[in-house]
Design a protein around this motif. Structure first.
Motif, mmCIF file in Angstrom:
data_model
loop_
_atom_site.group_PDB
_atom_site.id
_atom_site.type_symbol
_atom_site.label_atom_id
_atom_site.label_comp_id
_atom_site.label_asym_id
_atom_site.label_seq_id
_atom_site.Cartn_x
_atom_site.Cartn_y
_atom_site.Cartn_z
ATOM 1 N N TYR A 97 0.833 -1.213 0.000
ATOM 2 C CA TYR A 97 0.000 0.000 0.000
ATOM 3 C C TYR A 97 0.860 1.254 0.000
ATOM 4 N N ALA A 98 1.924 1.267 0.812
ATOM 5 C CA ALA A 98 2.800 2.438 0.870
ATOM 6 C C ALA A 98 3.465 2.682 -0.483
ATOM 7 N N MET A 99 3.890 1.622 -1.139
ATOM 8 C CA MET A 99 4.564 1.783 -2.428
ATOM 9 C C MET A 99 3.592 2.166 -3.533
ATOM 10 N N ALA A 100 2.331 1.746 -3.411
ATOM 11 C CA ALA A 100 1.356 2.006 -4.470
ATOM 12 C C ALA A 100 0.653 3.352 -4.324
ATOM 13 N N LYS A 101 0.414 3.795 -3.076
ATOM 14 C CA LYS A 101 -0.460 4.951 -2.868
ATOM 15 C C LYS A 101 0.188 6.118 -2.119
ATOM 16 N N PHE A 162 -1.972 -5.103 -7.565
ATOM 17 C CA PHE A 162 -3.415 -5.023 -7.338
ATOM 18 C C PHE A 162 -3.809 -3.658 -6.792
ATOM 19 N N PHE A 163 -3.062 -3.129 -5.842
ATOM 20 C CA PHE A 163 -3.405 -1.853 -5.199
ATOM 21 C C PHE A 163 -3.310 -0.685 -6.169
ATOM 22 N N ARG A 164 -2.462 -0.800 -7.168
ATOM 23 C CA ARG A 164 -2.362 0.263 -8.159
ATOM 24 C C ARG A 164 -3.662 0.448 -8.933
ATOM 25 N N GLY A 165 -4.479 -0.597 -8.972
ATOM 26 C CA GLY A 165 -5.756 -0.502 -9.667
ATOM 27 C C GLY A 165 -6.878 0.064 -8.822
ATOM 28 N N ILE A 166 -6.664 0.249 -7.520
ATOM 29 C CA ILE A 166 -7.687 0.859 -6.663
ATOM 30 C C ILE A 166 -7.729 2.357 -6.937
ATOM 31 N N PRO A 167 -8.893 2.926 -7.222
ATOM 32 C CA PRO A 167 -8.972 4.362 -7.570
ATOM 33 C C PRO A 167 -8.401 5.246 -6.466
ATOM 34 N N ASP A 168 -7.601 6.229 -6.859
ATOM 35 C CA ASP A 168 -7.045 7.179 -5.883
ATOM 36 C C ASP A 168 -8.138 8.001 -5.219
ATOM 37 N N ASP A 169 -9.242 8.255 -5.945
ATOM 38 C CA ASP A 169 -10.339 9.029 -5.368
ATOM 39 C C ASP A 169 -10.917 8.339 -4.138
ATOM 40 N N ALA A 182 -3.513 3.640 8.493
ATOM 41 C CA ALA A 182 -3.775 2.281 8.968
ATOM 42 C C ALA A 182 -5.256 1.936 8.832
ATOM 43 N N GLY A 183 -6.124 2.895 9.111
ATOM 44 C CA GLY A 183 -7.556 2.666 8.957
ATOM 45 C C GLY A 183 -7.951 2.462 7.510
ATOM 46 N N ILE A 184 -7.305 3.192 6.609
ATOM 47 C CA ILE A 184 -7.593 3.023 5.185
ATOM 48 C C ILE A 184 -7.210 1.617 4.734
ATOM 49 N N VAL A 185 -6.042 1.165 5.197
ATOM 50 C CA VAL A 185 -5.606 -0.191 4.829
ATOM 51 C C VAL A 185 -6.584 -1.237 5.349
ATOM 52 N N ALA A 186 -7.006 -1.095 6.605
ATOM 53 C CA ALA A 186 -7.851 -2.112 7.239
ATOM 54 C C ALA A 186 -9.287 -2.074 6.738
ATOM 55 N N ARG A 187 -9.832 -0.872 6.482
ATOM 56 C CA ARG A 187 -11.263 -0.745 6.198
ATOM 57 C C ARG A 187 -11.579 -0.474 4.745
ATOM 58 N N VAL A 188 -10.593 -0.088 3.942
ATOM 59 C CA VAL A 188 -10.849 0.209 2.533
ATOM 60 C C VAL A 188 -10.079 -0.739 1.616
ATOM 61 N N VAL A 189 -8.779 -0.847 1.856
ATOM 62 C CA VAL A 189 -7.932 -1.617 0.946
ATOM 63 C C VAL A 189 -8.165 -3.119 1.093
ATOM 64 N N VAL A 190 -8.073 -3.629 2.323
ATOM 65 C CA VAL A 190 -8.182 -5.076 2.530
ATOM 66 C C VAL A 190 -9.520 -5.646 2.057
ATOM 67 N N MET A 274 -7.308 -10.197 -12.252
ATOM 68 C CA MET A 274 -7.353 -8.777 -11.913
ATOM 69 C C MET A 274 -5.975 -8.208 -11.662
ATOM 70 N N THR A 275 -5.106 -8.983 -11.025
ATOM 71 C CA THR A 275 -3.755 -8.503 -10.769
ATOM 72 C C THR A 275 -2.987 -8.343 -12.068
ATOM 73 N N GLY A 276 -3.166 -9.295 -12.974
ATOM 74 C CA GLY A 276 -2.462 -9.207 -14.247
ATOM 75 C C GLY A 276 -2.943 -8.045 -15.100
ATOM 76 N N LEU A 277 -4.251 -7.804 -15.120
ATOM 77 C CA LEU A 277 -4.780 -6.727 -15.951
ATOM 78 C C LEU A 277 -4.415 -5.352 -15.403
ATOM 79 N N LYS A 278 -4.246 -5.271 -14.078
ATOM 80 C CA LYS A 278 -3.986 -3.972 -13.498
ATOM 81 C C LYS A 278 -2.515 -3.691 -13.299
ATOM 82 N N GLY A 279 -1.664 -4.622 -13.711
ATOM 83 C CA GLY A 279 -0.235 -4.421 -13.528
ATOM 84 C C GLY A 279 0.295 -3.329 -14.438
#
Length: 279
Positions: A97-101, A162-169, A182-190, A274-279
């Motif tokens: 998550y840190a590297m992607a966002k 995979f995380f790179r495909g999650i919308p920044d908005d 930490a809350g974003i990772v636990a409640r949005v990303v995961v 999904m991981t392959g398409l969003k790479g």
């Protein structure tokens, strides 16, 4: 017209190739199931029959359970694979998550280190790890089996894609709502990453369930033996020649992986796609 499209020569050729590939892939399992039901004399006979002439499944499975602690082997496999998977996911998700966002100066350096880590096999670090664990007196323990695999660069790379495909908005909206990182990772990303987590879980569990190299180095106490290592003990107990019982034990150890994959197949394919398409 539909019947013509359905049975074209190209489609028939593809079907034949896929059938041949499936037969080649399933051949070891078919042989294993067949041998597990044969008597010793039939296994070493000159004729090759997939269907046993005398069904000895009950006898061979009784030997497998009676002469080796099969329940202990399976329990050790579950504990080791479960601990490795949990630690790997807990470490890899925040890193990815840190590297992607997140924007920071060392992002490119970390990416280079991740790619470099993918090139380093466990065999290259086995000797120094063994010496360190021996000096710490932690050989013959779950810690020795789990610790070297607690950080998985493959998991970091997979989740990063995979995380790179999650919308920044979506991330920005969560920050505006007052969520911490930490809350974003636990409640949005995961919650959105379960396909990728399931796909990685299959890779991780299969790799470490079948791993013989590292347990063979750090475990000499049968109480901590993993399933592949237990098969070596089983063969020693059987003087290396009771292949019917050995194949029965192998079938017992392989079955949990097959069932786990069948249960998670849909999520696994979805995560890889999904991981392959969003790479």
């Amino acid at each position: 017209m539909m019947m013509t499209d359905r049975f074209t020569p190209g489609r028939a050729l593809r079907l034949a190739l896929l059938t041949l590939g499936a037969i080649v892939f399933l051949a070891p399992y078919i042989f294993m199931i067949s041998t597990a039901g044969k008597a010793q004399s039939e296994i070493f006979s000159s004729s090759l029959n997939l269907i046993p002439q005398t069904w000895s499944y009950a006898e061979n499975f009784a030997k497998a359970f009676g002469r080796v602690s099969m329940g202990g082997l399976l329990l050790n496999g579950v504990i080791v694979c479960g601990l490795i998977l949990v630690v790997q996911v807990l470490v890899a998700i925040p890193c990815a998550y840190a590297m992607a966002k997140l924007s920071f100066r060392a992002a490119r350096l970390m990416m280079a280190l991740v790619m470099l880590g993918l090139l380093v096999p466990i065999h290259a670090t086995a000797l120094p790890l063994y010496v360190a664990f021996d000096r710490l007196s932690v050989l013959n323990s779950y810690f020795a089996l789990v610790a070297p695999f607690s950080i998985s660069v493959f998991a970091i790379f997979l989740f990063l894609q995979f995380f790179r495909g999650i919308p920044d908005d979506l991330i920005h909206a969560a920050r505006l709502d007052g969520m911490s990182e930490a809350g974003i990772v636990a409640r949005v990303v995961v919650p959105n990453a379960w396909p990728a987590i399931t796909a990685f879980a299959i890779f991780s569990v299969v790799a470490h369930w079948n791993d013989l190299f590292w347990p063979l180095i750090v475990v000499t106490n049968q109480a901590y033996a993993t399933p592949p290592l237990g098969l070596l003990y089983f063969r020693a107990a059987e003087a290396g020649d009771d292949y019917g019982a050995l194949m029965a034990a192998t079938l017992i150890i392989t079955l949990p992986l097959v069932l786990a994959f069948l249960l998670a197949q849909k999520r696994f394919v979805e995560g890889i796609t999904m991981t392959g398409l969003k790479g």
